[in-house]
Design a protein around this motif. Structure first.
Motif, PDB file in Angstrom:
ATOM      1  N   ALA A   1      -3.891  -3.968  -1.734  1.00 37.90           N
ATOM      2  CA  ALA A   1      -2.796  -3.105  -1.274  1.00 37.90           C
ATOM      3  C   ALA A   1      -2.570  -3.402   0.202  1.00 37.90           C
TER       4      ALA A   1
ATOM      5  N   ALA B   1       0.825  -1.221   0.000  1.00 37.29           N
ATOM      6  CA  ALA B   1       0.000   0.000   0.000  1.00 37.29           C
ATOM      7  C   ALA B   1       0.855   1.265   0.000  1.00 37.29           C
TER       8      ALA B   1
ATOM      9  N   TYR C   1      -4.862   7.230   2.555  1.00 35.85           N
ATOM     10  CA  TYR C   1      -5.518   6.117   1.857  1.00 35.85           C
ATOM     11  C   TYR C   1      -5.870   6.457   0.407  1.00 35.85           C
TER      12      TYR C   1
ATOM     13  N   SER D   1      -1.742  -1.742   4.952  1.00 40.23           N
ATOM     14  CA  SER D   1      -2.424  -0.453   5.097  1.00 40.23           C
ATOM     15  C   SER D   1      -2.249   0.124   6.497  1.00 40.23           C
TER      16      SER D   1
ATOM     17  N   LEU E   1      -7.649  -1.791  -0.039  1.00 38.45           N
ATOM     18  CA  LEU E   1      -6.661  -1.682   1.039  1.00 38.45           C
ATOM     19  C   LEU E   1      -6.835  -2.854   2.004  1.00 38.45           C
TER      20      LEU E   1
END
Ligand code: GDP
Length: 200
Positions: A143, A117, A154, A146, A174
């Motif tokens: 991703a 991420a 984000y 996170s 995420l």
């Protein structure tokens, strides 16, 4: 389709295409750079500590690992890529194994590309996605890590990953294998690959 996480089990680890599992079950394939947290995501998804081994020596495990998910899906863990210290021979072995898998395998219902991420995807991530696209496989981008981002980061992270991989932002999910953020969404996506008809 409902998948009982208590019934997710390791089947085998294949070092070459003779070891691949032949099955009529639809397959969900997990791919990602080594150390991106692919094993951790598999453990998080299956609510298990050790379904997949975390923190193995990077690049040392050029194997395709197969898991039976409640006799409904085959989960396939492709070997991680992109570890700098891997020899040319090992890289060749990786490519041969992946190509063999895409050539020989049955129905791949969903490809899951795991990226970090925090970072822009690499050329190798794009190549991996190209394998999925060439095989006509629907693909989700996860991703991971996170928990290392602030919430205010984000949207930017999703946009950067989507842009780099040329996928819609909605295709980027995420995830955190630490906090399990995103777990329910990804699990449902996996459960629904074969249709939602018997979700009752
Ligand atoms: P793999 O090589 O892709 O299978 O990666 P691993 O699952 O072995 O994870 C590599 C390292 O990243 C380990 O030290 C994990 O504890 C760590 N890791 C994996 N997922 C996460 C995550 O979501 N958040 C954080 N903070 N660390 C993670």
């Amino acid at each position: 389709m409902r998948i009982n996480t208590n019934k997710i089990a390791f089947v085998t680890s294949a070092a070459d295409d003779r070891g691949f599992v032949e099955s009529d079950l639809p397959q969900v394939v997990f791919a990602g750079r080594s150390n991106v947290g692919k094993s951790s995501v598999l453990n998080s998804l299956s609510r298990r500590k050790n379904l997949a081994r975390v923190g193995k020596t990077p690049g040392k495990t050029v194997h395709v690992n197969f898991f039976d998910a409640d006799r409904k899906l085959l989960w396939v863990d492709l070997p991680g890529y992109g570890y700098a210290k891997v020899s040319f021979e090992e890289k060749k072995r990786w490519a041969k194994l992946i190509e063999g898998y895409f050539r020989k395998t049955g129905t791949i219902a969903l490809g899951i590309l795991i990226v970090d991420a925090r970072h822009e995807p690499t050329d190798l991530d794009r190549e991996m996605l190209a394998y999925f696209r060439a095989a006509g496989i629907p693909t989700a981008v996860v991703a991971n890590k996170s928990d290392k981002l602030k919430k205010s980061e984000y949207a930017g992270a999703i946009a950067a990953i989507a842009r780099a991989l040329d996928v819609p932002e909605e295709a980027v999910l995420l995830y955190s294998a630490e906090t399990h953020e995103g777990r329910d969404a990804l699990f449902h996506m996996i459960e629904n690959v074969c249709g939602e008809e018997d979700n009752a």
